[in-house]
Scaffold this motif. Sequence first.
Motif, mmCIF file in Angstrom:
data_model
loop_
_atom_site.group_PDB
_atom_site.id
_atom_site.type_symbol
_atom_site.label_atom_id
_atom_site.label_comp_id
_atom_site.label_asym_id
_atom_site.label_seq_id
_atom_site.Cartn_x
_atom_site.Cartn_y
_atom_site.Cartn_z
ATOM 1 N N LEU A 191 -10.217 5.938 2.564
ATOM 2 C CA LEU A 191 -10.868 5.169 1.502
ATOM 3 C C LEU A 191 -12.235 5.740 1.172
ATOM 4 O O LEU A 191 -12.629 5.832 0.001
ATOM 5 N N VAL A 197 -4.809 0.234 -3.354
ATOM 6 C CA VAL A 197 -5.718 -0.230 -2.296
ATOM 7 C C VAL A 197 -6.118 -1.692 -2.484
ATOM 8 O O VAL A 197 -6.610 -2.319 -1.534
ATOM 9 N N SER A 198 -5.890 -2.241 -3.676
ATOM 10 C CA SER A 198 -6.174 -3.662 -3.865
ATOM 11 C C SER A 198 -5.252 -4.526 -3.005
ATOM 12 O O SER A 198 -5.510 -5.715 -2.804
ATOM 13 N N GLN A 204 -11.737 8.940 -0.824
ATOM 14 C CA GLN A 204 -11.345 8.696 -2.207
ATOM 15 C C GLN A 204 -12.489 8.120 -3.028
ATOM 16 O O GLN A 204 -12.625 8.428 -4.214
ATOM 17 N N LEU A 247 0.854 -1.184 0.000
ATOM 18 C CA LEU A 247 0.000 0.000 0.000
ATOM 19 C C LEU A 247 0.893 1.238 0.000
ATOM 20 O O LEU A 247 1.901 1.284 0.716
ATOM 21 N N ASP A 289 -3.242 10.730 -0.140
ATOM 22 C CA ASP A 289 -4.062 9.727 -0.826
ATOM 23 C C ASP A 289 -3.385 8.358 -0.792
ATOM 24 O O ASP A 289 -2.165 8.236 -0.664
ATOM 25 N N LEU A 290 -4.219 7.333 -0.940
ATOM 26 C CA LEU A 290 -3.752 5.948 -0.967
ATOM 27 C C LEU A 290 -3.658 5.452 -2.405
ATOM 28 O O LEU A 290 -4.543 5.717 -3.224
ATOM 29 N N LEU A 312 -7.420 4.766 7.766
ATOM 30 C CA LEU A 312 -7.510 4.093 6.473
ATOM 31 C C LEU A 312 -8.946 4.089 5.962
ATOM 32 O O LEU A 312 -9.206 4.363 4.783
ATOM 33 N N LEU A 344 -5.100 -4.343 0.041
ATOM 34 C CA LEU A 344 -5.802 -4.604 1.292
ATOM 35 C C LEU A 344 -6.526 -5.949 1.264
ATOM 36 O O LEU A 344 -7.090 -6.374 2.268
#
Length: 224
Positions: free
Chosen positions: A122, A75-76, A125, A42, A71-72, A118, A78
């Motif tokens: 999320l 995220v996949s 976003q 991540l 921003d992240l 987190l 996770l």
Amino acid sequence: MLPGAFGVLPADAQAQLLSAGRVGHWSRGGLLFHPEDAAETLFIVMRGSVRLYRLGSGAREVTLDVHGPGDLLGVSSLRQGAPYGMYAEAMDEAEALLLGQDVLARVRQSQPSVAVALGEQLTRQTRGVQERLSGLVFLEVSQRLALALLNLAEREGGWPPGGTLALKDRVSHQDLAHVVGSTRETITKLLGDFRSRGLLDIGYRRIVLTDRDGLTRAMQEPLR
């Protein structure tokens, strides 16, 4: 100090995140990851802008989103066993904190506030993606460009009262096209229109915003 939702974490939680991960640096055009890469890390953007895109028909690049500090990315990661499924490209000098799945799981367990941050990021976003899709459907390109310029101004700390604002970061016409979801040729023409209306001035590799109220009106109504 971490940016965005992570910047309000307790000092010990931020310190643990920073010590658990590693910081990566990319120059403009550098790729943070490829679609087929296993999503095992991540990314928290610390500095700069990163574009997410896929290749469409004829190898045409289709921009999915543009992310900045706080921003992240990826995220996949996770969930187990998923690839990133897209490219992540630095649009300028970029820096990100990289957190592996195992490390992140340990930090989330020992610092519940990190899991909350987190989730908040999320959610933020996801809302941003919805707003971007809504803009692509309901706003003309000129409105999206005005909105993008106003957002860039806010990212640089806001507009000086009664003054002009020179964007510090180098923003190319192609960069704006990626953000707005248009072509470089269209953005070049619209920037010329904005300039003739006194909304901005264009210098060497920089844009100077000169009329905040005018840009706000251009965001609300298409150019005529």
